[in-house]
Scaffold this motif. Structure first.
Motif, PDB file in Angstrom:
ATOM      1  N   ASP A   1      44.426  34.779  40.343  1.00  0.00           N
ATOM      2  CA  ASP A   1      44.102  34.212  39.042  1.00  0.00           C
ATOM      3  C   ASP A   1      42.647  33.762  38.981  1.00  0.00           C
ATOM      4  O   ASP A   1      41.990  33.840  37.942  1.00  0.00           O
ATOM      5  CB  ASP A   1      45.043  33.060  38.683  1.00  0.00           C
ATOM      6  N   SER A   2      42.106  33.298  40.131  1.00  0.00           N
ATOM      7  CA  SER A   2      40.700  32.910  40.194  1.00  0.00           C
ATOM      8  C   SER A   2      39.808  34.135  40.077  1.00  0.00           C
ATOM      9  O   SER A   2      38.746  34.086  39.449  1.00  0.00           O
ATOM     10  CB  SER A   2      40.407  32.173  41.500  1.00  0.00           C
ATOM     11  N   LEU A   3      40.230  35.237  40.682  1.00  0.00           N
ATOM     12  CA  LEU A   3      39.465  36.480  40.594  1.00  0.00           C
ATOM     13  C   LEU A   3      39.468  37.011  39.165  1.00  0.00           C
ATOM     14  O   LEU A   3      38.453  37.512  38.679  1.00  0.00           O
ATOM     15  CB  LEU A   3      40.059  37.521  41.556  1.00  0.00           C
TER      16      LEU A   3
ATOM     17  N   ALA B   1      36.170  46.460  38.816  1.00  0.00           N
ATOM     18  CA  ALA B   1      36.788  46.080  40.088  1.00  0.00           C
ATOM     19  C   ALA B   1      35.799  46.260  41.236  1.00  0.00           C
ATOM     20  O   ALA B   1      35.659  45.390  42.107  1.00  0.00           O
ATOM     21  CB  ALA B   1      38.040  46.925  40.326  1.00  0.00           C
ATOM     22  N   GLU B   2      35.093  47.386  41.241  1.00  0.00           N
ATOM     23  CA  GLU B   2      34.104  47.647  42.291  1.00  0.00           C
ATOM     24  C   GLU B   2      32.886  46.743  42.152  1.00  0.00           C
ATOM     25  O   GLU B   2      32.371  46.220  43.142  1.00  0.00           O
ATOM     26  CB  GLU B   2      33.674  49.117  42.243  1.00  0.00           C
ATOM     27  N   LYS B   3      32.425  46.552  40.933  1.00  0.00           N
ATOM     28  CA  LYS B   3      31.228  45.741  40.677  1.00  0.00           C
ATOM     29  C   LYS B   3      31.415  44.297  41.127  1.00  0.00           C
ATOM     30  O   LYS B   3      30.498  43.682  41.687  1.00  0.00           O
ATOM     31  CB  LYS B   3      30.900  45.773  39.176  1.00  0.00           C
ATOM     32  N   LEU B   4      32.612  43.756  40.898  1.00  0.00           N
ATOM     33  CA  LEU B   4      32.861  42.347  41.200  1.00  0.00           C
ATOM     34  C   LEU B   4      33.727  42.145  42.440  1.00  0.00           C
ATOM     35  O   LEU B   4      34.110  41.018  42.759  1.00  0.00           O
ATOM     36  CB  LEU B   4      33.514  41.674  39.991  1.00  0.00           C
TER      37      LEU B   4
ATOM     38  N   VAL C   1      44.160  44.711  39.286  1.00  0.00           N
ATOM     39  CA  VAL C   1      45.098  43.764  38.678  1.00  0.00           C
ATOM     40  C   VAL C   1      44.323  42.585  38.079  1.00  0.00           C
ATOM     41  O   VAL C   1      44.596  42.155  36.950  1.00  0.00           O
ATOM     42  CB  VAL C   1      46.111  43.246  39.713  1.00  0.00           C
ATOM     43  N   ALA C   2      43.340  42.087  38.836  1.00  0.00           N
ATOM     44  CA  ALA C   2      42.523  40.971  38.346  1.00  0.00           C
ATOM     45  C   ALA C   2      41.737  41.390  37.106  1.00  0.00           C
ATOM     46  O   ALA C   2      41.617  40.621  36.143  1.00  0.00           O
ATOM     47  CB  ALA C   2      41.569  40.493  39.439  1.00  0.00           C
ATOM     48  N   VAL C   3      41.212  42.608  37.119  1.00  0.00           N
ATOM     49  CA  VAL C   3      40.447  43.110  35.983  1.00  0.00           C
ATOM     50  C   VAL C   3      41.351  43.233  34.769  1.00  0.00           C
ATOM     51  O   VAL C   3      40.980  42.845  33.654  1.00  0.00           O
ATOM     52  CB  VAL C   3      39.816  44.479  36.311  1.00  0.00           C
ATOM     53  N   ARG C   4      42.551  43.745  34.979  1.00  0.00           N
ATOM     54  CA  ARG C   4      43.489  43.934  33.874  1.00  0.00           C
ATOM     55  C   ARG C   4      43.862  42.588  33.254  1.00  0.00           C
ATOM     56  O   ARG C   4      43.942  42.453  32.027  1.00  0.00           O
ATOM     57  CB  ARG C   4      44.744  44.650  34.384  1.00  0.00           C
ATOM     58  N   GLU C   5      44.073  41.582  34.105  1.00  0.00           N
ATOM     59  CA  GLU C   5      44.396  40.250  33.593  1.00  0.00           C
ATOM     60  C   GLU C   5      43.239  39.683  32.781  1.00  0.00           C
ATOM     61  O   GLU C   5      43.451  39.040  31.742  1.00  0.00           O
ATOM     62  CB  GLU C   5      44.730  39.307  34.764  1.00  0.00           C
TER      63      GLU C   5
END
Length: 212
Positions: free
Chosen positions: A4-6, A35-38, A43-47
């Motif tokens: 959730d922090s990500l 996802a690669e950049k950060l 899953v984190a990106v989708r959220e």
């Protein structure tokens, strides 16, 4: 770092790019890229994208793609009206407070903006522009005003700053208007700060309408 922090990390970064017009309306947001950049999971990106969609900053296409939401003519006019109400209100509070530390911070942001433009780092200039207005709001220390401004997801109006690299006149006008607002605060000149802010917002509205 928890998932959730990500996701919040992605949310903050993409939101910043959208509000500073480094990601224009209609731009597609690709999960793998962010996802690669950060260095986070998809899953984190989708959220993060779902949260941004909930705030009407992005929208999902028919085939599942995620896109930065474009502004309509009505959006631009309503945002200018809202910014005028909130930022002029903030300016009144700042005049009453007469906080010299706030003046220094705003001046430093102006200097940062100028330096970014001079170095050709236009993305950084866009972020400094957004930061200037957010600092005005935050410096009021009015929790309700700050929350209202934040939840409104106020975008950068001078979209040409992020979209066109050769619009130097716009950069120069933005710099002059920001500095005039600070100068008015420093010299207790309400008319200078007020007129400079209103001119800044109306000019931004007109330029934004040209791109809608």
């Amino acid at each position: 770092m928890k998932e959730d922090s990500l996701a919040y990390k992605v949310y903050l970064e993409v939101r910043k790019k959208i509000l500073s017009s480094q990601l224009a309306g209609g731009a597609r947001l690709v999960e793998n890229f962010w996802a690669e950049k950060l260095s986070v999971s998809r899953v984190a990106v989708r959220e993060a994208f779902m949260r941004l969609a909930g705030e009407s900053l992005v929208e999902f296409g028919g085939k599942g793609g995620c896109f930065v939401k474009s502004m309509t003519i009505d959006d631009v006019k309503e945002i200018r009206e809202l910014r005028e109400i909130l930022e002029i209100g903030a300016l009144k509070i700042l005049f009453a407070k007469k906080n010299k530390e706030v003046l220094k911070e705003l001046q430093l942001i102006c200097d940062d903006f100028s330096a970014m433009v001079e170095k050709g780092y236009y993305g950084g200039a866009c972020e400094a522009d957004v930061k200037f207005h957010e600092k005005m709001i935050e410096s009021t220390e009015n929790a309700r005003l700050i929350l209202m401004y934040k939840n409104s997801n106020i975008p950068l109006f001078h979209m040409r700053l992020g979209a066109v690299m050769d619009q130097m006149e716009d950069y120069q006008d933005t710099d002059k208007e920001h500095r005039a607002i600070v100068e008015g605060l420093a010299n207790d000149d309400w008319e200078l700060s007020y007129s400079s802010l209103v001119r800044h917002l109306y000019r931004g509205e007109q330029e934004a309408l040209e791109l809608v």
